[in-house]
Design a protein around this motif. Structure first.
Motif, mmCIF file in Angstrom:
data_model
loop_
_atom_site.group_PDB
_atom_site.id
_atom_site.type_symbol
_atom_site.label_atom_id
_atom_site.label_comp_id
_atom_site.label_asym_id
_atom_site.label_seq_id
_atom_site.Cartn_x
_atom_site.Cartn_y
_atom_site.Cartn_z
ATOM 1 N N ASP A 69 -1.055 -5.955 8.309
ATOM 2 C CA ASP A 69 -0.007 -4.941 8.169
ATOM 3 C C ASP A 69 0.029 -4.453 6.725
ATOM 4 O O ASP A 69 -0.306 -5.188 5.790
ATOM 5 N N LYS A 70 0.482 -3.206 6.555
ATOM 6 C CA LYS A 70 0.668 -2.639 5.218
ATOM 7 C C LYS A 70 2.115 -2.175 5.073
ATOM 8 O O LYS A 70 2.678 -1.572 5.995
ATOM 9 N N ILE A 71 2.695 -2.452 3.917
ATOM 10 C CA ILE A 71 4.075 -2.040 3.658
ATOM 11 C C ILE A 71 4.141 -1.317 2.319
ATOM 12 O O ILE A 71 3.269 -1.477 1.462
ATOM 13 N N THR A 72 5.183 -0.523 2.155
ATOM 14 C CA THR A 72 5.403 0.159 0.885
ATOM 15 C C THR A 72 6.896 0.208 0.573
ATOM 16 O O THR A 72 7.736 0.118 1.483
ATOM 17 N N ASP B 165 0.853 -1.182 0.000
ATOM 18 C CA ASP B 165 0.000 0.000 0.000
ATOM 19 C C ASP B 165 0.890 1.234 0.000
ATOM 20 O O ASP B 165 1.901 1.272 0.714
ATOM 21 N N MET B 166 0.523 2.237 -0.769
ATOM 22 C CA MET B 166 1.328 3.459 -0.864
ATOM 23 C C MET B 166 1.509 4.132 0.491
ATOM 24 O O MET B 166 2.487 4.831 0.731
ATOM 25 N N ASP B 167 0.539 3.925 1.394
ATOM 26 C CA ASP B 167 0.605 4.547 2.723
ATOM 27 C C ASP B 167 1.109 3.584 3.793
ATOM 28 O O ASP B 167 0.982 3.844 4.988
ATOM 29 N N GLY B 168 1.679 2.451 3.365
ATOM 30 C CA GLY B 168 2.163 1.462 4.309
ATOM 31 C C GLY B 168 3.498 1.835 4.942
ATOM 32 O O GLY B 168 4.116 2.850 4.596
#
Length: 242
Positions: free
Chosen positions: A209-212, A173-176
């Motif tokens: 979880d979200k990462i970018t 995700d861009m906001d991760g």
């Protein structure tokens, strides 16, 4: 003998509905064809411009002309041989380590490259949403460079599958969070989203979880990374931590 009727059937295998109708798909090139007997796939027939170069057990390749090879090949520049193989039943295997989850990947080249990456990093299973490109598509098979033989690929209702999955679900995700600073668990699901729209909202709601991948360049003309390129960068970091 390669009859006109047979040619018509083989030419139709570029479409999913005909692959399912005949329960067949094509694999091109001696190098990949020679690997098939050690996999779960079964070869029905082989057509080759030089059968002497392709000996697989008791299966004898049928010699064809280069003109006929062009008729049944899906490549712009056909290789030496084409194998006609049977589709196999999809079976989930026990997940270990990293498992890839593909949410709506549409481009066959991207899917084939991701399958190849999974093979390279030792990932044994990929779970695809039902609207992800068909991995038996000739372009996917070609892009995977034989890796589809070693990676288990299964299509599922992702929302249903992930809602009962007990392992962390990490998505791009861009906001991760900056994935370079992220501590990946030993076993988890890595979700990669659609080329244009990313991960769909109902799947995003299931992420733990979200990462970018942070941008280091100053140019703003590159809005995002190709999904298969992003997969390679992320997997390199994940396995670099191990």
């Amino acid at each position: 003998m390669l009859t006109a009727h047979k040619i018509k059937i083989l030419q139709s295998l570029d479409k999913k509905k005909f692959r399912q109708k005949y329960n067949l798909f094509l694999v091109e090139g001696n190098k990949t064809i020679k690997e098939i007997p050690t996999s779960k796939y079964k070869i029905d027939e082989i057509y080759s411009v030089n059968p002497a170069e392709l000996s697989i057990g008791n299966l004898v390749a049928t010699e064809i002309s280069s003109t006929d090879l062009k008729k049944i090949s899906f490549l712009q520049h056909p290789k030496d041989s084409v194998a006609v193989c049977a589709l196999k039943e999809e079976l989930l295997v026990e997940e270990t380590g990293v498992q890839l989850i593909l949410d709506g990947i549409q481009d066959p080249g991207n899917l084939g490259t991701i399958i190849r990456l999974a093979d390279w990093f030792g990932i044994s299973q990929i779970i695809c949403s039902e609207d992800t490109a068909d991995f038996y598509n000739p372009k996917v098979i070609q892009a995977s460079m034989g890796s589809f033989l070693r990676v288990n690929i299964v299509y599922q209702d992702l929302e249903k599958y992930l809602s009962i999955n007990s392992h962390p679900i990490i998505g791009t995700d861009m906001d991760g969070a900056n994935f370079y600073n992220f501590e990946f668990p030993s076993q988890f699901n890595l979700v990669l989203g659609n080329e244009g729209n990313g991960i769909r909202p109902e799947i995003e709601d299931l992420l733990t979880d979200k990462i970018t991948i942070p941008r280091f360049g100053k140019s703003q003309s590159t809005e995002s990374l190709n999904v298969s390129m992003a997969a390679g960068i992320i997997l390199g970091q994940i396995f670099g931590q191990k």
